[in-house]
Write an enzyme that holds these catalytic residues in place. Structure first.
Site, PDB file in Angstrom:
ATOM      1  CB  CYS A  32      43.342  48.796  53.333  1.00  0.00           C
ATOM      2  SG  CYS A  32      42.491  48.474  51.773  1.00  0.00           S
ATOM      3  CB  CYS A  44      44.218  48.876  49.081  1.00  0.00           C
ATOM      4  SG  CYS A  44      44.912  47.823  50.344  1.00  0.00           S
ATOM      5  CE  LYS A  82      47.290  49.932  45.224  1.00  0.00           C
ATOM      6  NZ  LYS A  82      47.456  48.537  45.691  1.00  0.00           N
ATOM      7  CE1 TYR A 129      51.162  46.024  48.007  1.00  0.00           C
ATOM      8  CE2 TYR A 129      52.634  44.300  48.781  1.00  0.00           C
ATOM      9  CZ  TYR A 129      51.710  45.292  49.041  1.00  0.00           C
ATOM     10  OH  TYR A 129      51.350  45.559  50.331  1.00  0.00           O
ATOM     11  CD  GLU A 137      50.287  47.985  43.692  1.00  0.00           C
ATOM     12  OE1 GLU A 137      49.490  47.048  43.584  1.00  0.00           O
ATOM     13  OE2 GLU A 137      50.456  48.616  44.763  1.00  0.00           O
ATOM     14  CG  HIS A 171      33.554  36.973  20.393  1.00  0.00           C
ATOM     15  ND1 HIS A 171      34.933  37.042  20.406  1.00  0.00           N
ATOM     16  CD2 HIS A 171      33.150  37.526  19.219  1.00  0.00           C
ATOM     17  CE1 HIS A 171      35.336  37.592  19.278  1.00  0.00           C
ATOM     18  NE2 HIS A 171      34.282  37.893  18.546  1.00  0.00           N
ATOM     19  CD  GLU A 199      36.483  35.913  23.153  1.00  0.00           C
ATOM     20  OE1 GLU A 199      35.836  34.965  22.659  1.00  0.00           O
ATOM     21  OE2 GLU A 199      36.564  37.039  22.646  1.00  0.00           O
TER      22      GLU A 199
END
Length: 448
Positions: free
Chosen positions: A43, A48, A51, A178, A182, A437, A442
């Site tokens: 990682c 992770c 990346k 993934y 990516e 908002h 939302e």
């Protein structure tokens, strides 16, 4: 005085191993951790974190163009890969230093060597030193798979992508998971012509079909090319240094670099597991019980080296639970239900809970609520790219059993929303929450 050199000997100083080491030490154990490469694991060092920094760098390609629509007089900009690469690697060095400091401050002995198991309570270091421990924890992670085909040595894995000398003009990525998606998004924004090759017709298995389809549509619009149901035959290196990727059917694809992103295999080869009768499955993953104990009662395993979820936060929880169980007199297990995950593609997608297909198979009757919209920033920027939010609801209880989304900041939004899904909140409770908002998030309380 103990009969062993250490109470705990950890093999692998990744996220799970480091967490287990420092927590066990905090409980009073004498701990050592052996790491043959760099502290931080996949990682931090080659996954992770670097990346995600590349993802941030890639986003500037569109942000700089969009800025003109927002009144900024941005000149034409050129991307310099070596600058980003070197800055990312420097930050990785910084993080590794922090991990080392963590081990040192918790009085964990760091041994920068490869260690192999020689028995239920013993390991041998590559230097020849023999070490004994009451408990051994294996946290060696997983390693990229390279297909066994002619010319495979000319390809790269995800480990190599952070060290490229230059940004390839043409990049072929083999895989549909993934990692493949990516890096496809990253290098497409850096200006590479990206071709993603997959042996099946499905991208990102395990994610909801609606968001997968949306990513494919957007990726195609951005210029990423796809080749499905393609079986690799061989990789040929040309005299000029370029590559030609051959398939069992269809024309070969020329490229300047080839990335294999076809999965990761538990890093158990050569660990000496047989010396302690540690059982593994047919993929090399170490079999463990709910407390991370292997078939040898003095040896445990956590993280990607086991047959469970391959996610960094899961490895960290497993390592912590192991240390509390064995050294903290507090037996704990990890709950693998409703774990959120994300793909930092372009745009990113994220999900938690059951997909629509999974919910129908498990629950029978479900209700689906969606919002398909163009984010405000994309409207003013003149981009047609649309976000998609999807809620899966148990029709019998009205409980939200899945949330899936693709669009800007989807992982950031989903992390908070995952708490509600994990807690078993209902669609009505989402509806009862007043919208914030104007925001993209939302839409989660306005789904129809």
């Amino acid at each position: 005085m103990s009969d062993y050199d250490f109470d705990l000997f950890v093999i692998g100083a990744g996220s799970g191993g480091v967490r287990a080491s420092r927590v066990a030490s905090a409980h009073g154990a004498k701990v050592a951790v052996a790491e043959e490469y760099r502290v931080g694991g996949t990682c931090v060092i080659r996954g992770c974190v670097p990346k995600k920094l590349l993802v941030y760098g890639a986003h500037f390609a569109e942000d700089l163009k969009d800025a003109r629509r927002f009144g900024w007089n941005v000149p034409d900009c050129a991307f310099k890969w070596p600058v980003l690469r070197d800055n990312v690697l420097a930050d990785v060095d910084r993080l590794e230093g922090l991990y080392k400091n963590t081990l040192d401050s918790h009085h964990v002995e760091l041994i920068p060597e490869r260690a192999t198991i020689t028995g239920p309570h013993s390991v041998k270091l590559v230097s020849g030193r023999e070490v004994t421990a009451k408990y051994i924890l294996i946290a060696t992670g997983a390693w990229p798979v390279v297909p066994k085909i002619e010319g495979a040595e000319h390809g790269l894995t995800s480990n190599d992508m952070f060290y490229l000398e230059e940004c390839p003009k043409r990049l072929v990525i083999v895989g549909g998971g993934y990692i493949a998606n990516e890096f496809a998004g990253i290098f497409n924004q850096f200006g590479s012509q990206v071709t993603l090759v997959n042996r099946s017709s499905t991208l990102l298995r395990g994610y909801d079909e609606s968001v997968r389809d949306r990513l494919m549509q957007i990726s195609t619009t951005k210029g990423i090319q796809f080749r499905f149901n393609a079986q690799l035959e061989k990789i040929e290196k040309k005299g000029d240094g370029t590559l030609s990727v051959h398939f069992k059917e269809g024309d070969p694809v020329p490229c300047d670099a080839l990335l294999f992103a076809v999965g990761r295999r538990p890093h158990t080869d050569g660990l000496g597991l047989e010396a302690a009768s540690v059982a593994v499955d047919d993929k090399g993953a170490i079999k463990v019980d709910e407390y991370s104990r292997t078939s040898c009662e003095s040896i445990y395993a956590v993280g990607d080296v086991t047959d469970r979820l391959q996610l960094t936060p899961v490895a960290i929880r497993e390592g912590h639970a192991f240390a509390d169980t064995v050294f903290g007199d507090n037996p704990r297990t990890v709950d693998y239900g409703c774990v959120p995950s994300a793909v930092f593609s372009d745009p990113p997608l994220a999900g938690v809970g059951l997909t629509e297909a999974q919910a129908k198979n498990k629950l029978g009757t479900v209700k689906i609520y969606t919002s398909d919209f163009r984010p405000m920033k994309n409207v003013l920027a003149g981009r047609e790219e649309r976000a998609l939010y999807k809620m899966v609801v148990d029709a019998t209880t009205n409980r939200v059993v899945g949330l899936h989304m693709i669009g800007p900041d989807a992982p950031e939004i989903l992390q908070a929303a995952a708490i509600a899904v994990k807690a078993g909140l209902t669609k009505q409770q989402f509806d009862d929450t007043v919208a914030l908002h104007p925001s993209m998030a939302e839409e989660l309380v306005l789904l129809k």
